[in-house]
Write a protein that holds these residues in place. Structure first.
Motif, PDB file in Angstrom:
ATOM      1  N   GLU A   1       0.919  -1.107  -0.007  1.00 23.85           N
ATOM      2  CA  GLU A   1       0.092   0.022   0.035  1.00 23.85           C
ATOM      3  C   GLU A   1       0.800   1.258  -0.008  1.00 23.85           C
ATOM      4  N   ALA A   2       1.862   1.256   0.781  1.00 17.63           N
ATOM      5  CA  ALA A   2       2.930   2.352   0.778  1.00 17.63           C
ATOM      6  C   ALA A   2       3.586   2.796  -0.684  1.00 17.63           C
ATOM      7  N   LEU A   3       3.918   1.439  -1.190  1.00 18.23           N
ATOM      8  CA  LEU A   3       4.414   1.536  -2.801  1.00 18.23           C
ATOM      9  C   LEU A   3       3.357   2.038  -3.399  1.00 18.23           C
ATOM     10  N   LYS A   4       2.140   1.779  -3.490  1.00 18.09           N
ATOM     11  CA  LYS A   4       1.195   2.221  -4.190  1.00 18.09           C
ATOM     12  C   LYS A   4       0.990   3.819  -4.260  1.00 18.09           C
ATOM     13  N   ALA A   5       1.358   4.398  -3.137  1.00 18.14           N
ATOM     14  CA  ALA A   5       1.252   5.863  -2.845  1.00 18.14           C
ATOM     15  C   ALA A   5       2.788   6.352  -3.312  1.00 18.14           C
ATOM     16  N   CYS A   6       3.725   5.848  -3.494  1.00 20.51           N
ATOM     17  CA  CYS A   6       4.802   6.508  -3.907  1.00 20.51           C
ATOM     18  C   CYS A   6       4.820   7.086  -5.455  1.00 20.51           C
ATOM     19  N   ARG A   7       5.709   8.047  -5.853  1.00 21.80           N
ATOM     20  CA  ARG A   7       5.708   8.441  -7.094  1.00 21.80           C
ATOM     21  C   ARG A   7       6.357   7.637  -8.078  1.00 21.80           C
ATOM     22  N   TYR A   8       5.301   7.306  -9.174  1.00 16.82           N
ATOM     23  CA  TYR A   8       6.094   6.547 -10.321  1.00 16.82           C
ATOM     24  C   TYR A   8       7.142   7.274 -10.999  1.00 16.82           C
ATOM     25  N   PRO A   9       8.369   6.597 -11.560  1.00 21.14           N
ATOM     26  CA  PRO A   9       9.464   7.225 -11.891  1.00 21.14           C
ATOM     27  C   PRO A   9       9.149   8.088 -13.171  1.00 21.14           C
ATOM     28  N   GLY A  10       9.398   9.184 -13.592  1.00 17.95           N
ATOM     29  CA  GLY A  10       9.281  10.093 -14.569  1.00 17.95           C
ATOM     30  C   GLY A  10       8.010  10.774 -14.709  1.00 17.95           C
ATOM     31  N   THR A  11       7.259  10.542 -13.669  1.00 18.75           N
ATOM     32  CA  THR A  11       5.908  11.208 -13.662  1.00 18.75           C
ATOM     33  C   THR A  11       5.673  12.118 -12.270  1.00 18.75           C
ATOM     34  N   GLU A  12       4.494  12.788 -12.171  1.00 20.61           N
ATOM     35  CA  GLU A  12       4.110  13.397 -10.988  1.00 20.61           C
ATOM     36  C   GLU A  12       3.001  12.383 -10.486  1.00 20.61           C
ATOM     37  N   ARG A  13       2.714  11.224 -10.903  1.00 23.06           N
ATOM     38  CA  ARG A  13       1.606  10.457 -10.607  1.00 23.06           C
ATOM     39  C   ARG A  13       1.943   9.513  -9.526  1.00 23.06           C
ATOM     40  N   THR A  14       1.047   8.701  -8.965  1.00 21.25           N
ATOM     41  CA  THR A  14       1.366   7.841  -8.043  1.00 21.25           C
ATOM     42  C   THR A  14       1.536   6.442  -8.692  1.00 21.25           C
ATOM     43  N   VAL A  15       2.088   5.564  -8.065  1.00 23.04           N
ATOM     44  CA  VAL A  15       2.137   3.944  -8.607  1.00 23.04           C
ATOM     45  C   VAL A  15       0.680   3.483  -8.907  1.00 23.04           C
ATOM     46  N   ALA A  16      -0.281   3.731  -7.866  1.00 17.25           N
ATOM     47  CA  ALA A  16      -1.608   3.169  -8.002  1.00 17.25           C
ATOM     48  C   ALA A  16      -2.244   3.941  -9.186  1.00 17.25           C
ATOM     49  N   ASP A  17      -2.073   5.096  -9.712  1.00  9.89           N
ATOM     50  CA  ASP A  17      -2.743   5.500 -10.647  1.00  9.89           C
ATOM     51  C   ASP A  17      -2.147   4.959 -11.950  1.00  9.89           C
ATOM     52  N   VAL A  18      -0.792   4.978 -11.833  1.00 12.40           N
ATOM     53  CA  VAL A  18      -0.114   4.459 -13.301  1.00 12.40           C
ATOM     54  C   VAL A  18      -0.607   2.913 -13.387  1.00 12.40           C
ATOM     55  N   THR A  19      -0.695   2.269 -12.188  1.00 14.32           N
ATOM     56  CA  THR A  19      -1.054   0.961 -12.320  1.00 14.32           C
ATOM     57  C   THR A  19      -2.372   0.809 -13.003  1.00 14.32           C
ATOM     58  N   ALA A  20      -3.301   1.841 -12.756  1.00  7.60           N
ATOM     59  CA  ALA A  20      -4.551   1.638 -13.320  1.00  7.60           C
ATOM     60  C   ALA A  20      -4.760   1.823 -14.742  1.00  7.60           C
ATOM     61  N   ASP A  21      -3.818   2.913 -15.296  1.00  6.11           N
ATOM     62  CA  ASP A  21      -3.570   3.112 -16.631  1.00  6.11           C
ATOM     63  C   ASP A  21      -3.160   1.735 -17.363  1.00  6.11           C
ATOM     64  N   LYS A  22      -2.150   0.890 -16.757  1.00  8.00           N
ATOM     65  CA  LYS A  22      -1.454  -0.046 -17.391  1.00  8.00           C
ATOM     66  C   LYS A  22      -2.577  -1.212 -17.363  1.00  8.00           C
ATOM     67  N   VAL A  23      -3.446  -1.149 -16.568  1.00  8.16           N
ATOM     68  CA  VAL A  23      -4.551  -2.297 -16.856  1.00  8.16           C
ATOM     69  C   VAL A  23      -5.420  -1.918 -18.009  1.00  8.16           C
ATOM     70  N   LEU A  24      -5.791  -0.496 -18.372  1.00  4.61           N
ATOM     71  CA  LEU A  24      -6.517  -0.213 -19.366  1.00  4.61           C
ATOM     72  C   LEU A  24      -5.655  -0.346 -20.616  1.00  4.61           C
ATOM     73  N   ALA A  25      -4.397   0.045 -20.624  1.00  2.00           N
ATOM     74  CA  ALA A  25      -3.615  -0.163 -21.718  1.00  2.00           C
ATOM     75  C   ALA A  25      -3.258  -1.473 -22.158  1.00  2.00           C
ATOM     76  N   ILE A  26      -2.998  -2.401 -21.235  1.00  3.56           N
ATOM     77  CA  ILE A  26      -2.615  -3.973 -21.289  1.00  3.56           C
ATOM     78  C   ILE A  26      -3.907  -4.635 -21.567  1.00  3.56           C
ATOM     79  N   GLY A  27      -4.998  -4.378 -21.007  1.00  2.00           N
ATOM     80  CA  GLY A  27      -6.319  -4.982 -21.100  1.00  2.00           C
ATOM     81  C   GLY A  27      -6.426  -6.210 -20.153  1.00  2.00           C
ATOM     82  N   GLU A  28      -5.616  -6.347 -19.157  1.00  2.84           N
ATOM     83  CA  GLU A  28      -5.822  -7.328 -18.027  1.00  2.84           C
ATOM     84  C   GLU A  28      -5.604  -6.872 -16.640  1.00  2.84           C
ATOM     85  N   ASN A  29      -6.192  -7.431 -15.640  1.00  7.89           N
ATOM     86  CA  ASN A  29      -6.146  -7.053 -14.294  1.00  7.89           C
ATOM     87  C   ASN A  29      -4.451  -7.252 -13.972  1.00  7.89           C
TER      88      ASN A  29
END
Length: 306
Positions: free
Chosen positions: A109-137
């Motif tokens: 959970e703490a990892l999900k709240a960290c900033r994702y490299p190269g962005t100003e967004r959290t790991v949780a938000d980028v993970t959600a983007d990857k779900v959409l981009a890749i098409g799987e959970n």
């Protein structure tokens, strides 16, 4: 109406959608969760909402050591092995390992709240983007970080199994023990020890093992009549065998099974003129313990074309 952070988190867990989108959805729907989910669907996030409930039991276990010597092993799950081999997914996992190495989060959970490299967004938000981009959970399942000593990673079969070994050395250059570390990591991968050393086995586990062995003898007509002292001696011998099978340092070294891992490490240390101690290890087998859904593929395809 005011939307609480708790409500936003709840909707994110229900849907897997990013925090900002969840907050906007709740604001637009005045806090009604059903309407918020409907709003997300209307905005094109329906696929992600559906995928968030899919079992993610594939993926990769990735181990790496940074230039600063920090060792990280992490498991990230996907629904299919096909996606696990996708470069976008693999790059995502490697980026997460960098975050763990640099930020030292306490848990997932703490990892999900960290900033994702190269962005100003959290790991949780980028993970959600990857779900959409890749098409799987996609699920970040677990990780371990070793900051001290000499760390040696090993990845088997493209991430089916990942191993990270942590060594402490005295009077020896770190690069001199890399080969030893890899040999130990391969041993861990193949033999899957439950403990580092026999001293790590709890009394509760030992008592249970004794109970099992005594029960086996009680049910064996040839053994049942033997004196209790003889039985106790046999049990102690069985416990020695238990250590050899379940404790890394007491296991037979796979490259030279006439000696134990512990003795092999001592021999290498002597050759190099110093001291080597195996301090810890972590072994992740991707998807272990996750109940995989037995889907009827034909029925699923049929439902999609209705």
């Amino acid at each position: 109406m005011a939307i609480s952070a708790k409500d936003v988190q709840k909707l994110r867990e229900m849907t897997g959608v990013g925090m900002m989108d969840c907050k906007k959805a709740l604001t637009e729907s005045e806090g009604d969760f059903d309407k918020a989910i409907e709003w997300l669907r209307e905005k094109g996030l329906a696929a992600q909402t559906k995928k968030a409930g899919k079992v993610a039991a594939e993926g990769v276990s990735y181990a790496v050591v940074t230039e600063k010597g920090v060792g990280v092993i992490i498991e990230v799950n996907s629904q299919t092995d096909f996606v696990a081999k996708n470069d976008v997914f693999k790059d995502f996992v490697m980026a997460l390992a960098v975050v763990v190495a640099e930020e030292a989060p306490a848990d997932v959970e703490a990892l999900k709240a960290c900033r994702y490299p190269g962005t100003e967004r959290t790991v949780a938000d980028v993970t959600a983007d990857k779900v959409l981009a890749i098409g799987e959970n996609i699920q970040i399942r677990r990780f371990v970080r070793y900051a001290e000593g000499v760390n040696v990673p090993y990845i088997h079969m493209g991430g089916k199994v990942g191993v990270l070994v942590n060594l402490a050395v005295e009077g020896i250059e770190p690069q001199q023990v890399t080969e030893l570390g890899k040999d130990i990591a391969m041993q861990i991968c193949a033999m899957n020890p439950s403990y580092l050393d026999k001293s790590d086995v709890s009394q509760e586990v030992l008592d249970k093992e004794k109970e099992i062995q005594l029960a086996l003898m009680a049910n064996d007509p040839k053994m049942a009549a033997k004196p209790d002292k003889v039985k106790e001696g046999i049990v102690m011998g069985k416990l020695g065998k238990y250590y050899e099978e379940n404790c890394l340092l007491q296991q037979a070294f796979v490259k030279e099974n006439k000696i134990s891992v512990e003795k092999h490490v001592a021999e290498i240390a002597k050759q190099l003129g110093g001291k080597i101690t195996v301090k810890a290890f972590t072994r992740f087998a991707t998807g272990e313990g996750i109940e995989k859904a037995e889907d009827d593929f034909a029925a699923e395809v049929a439902s999609m074309v209705k």
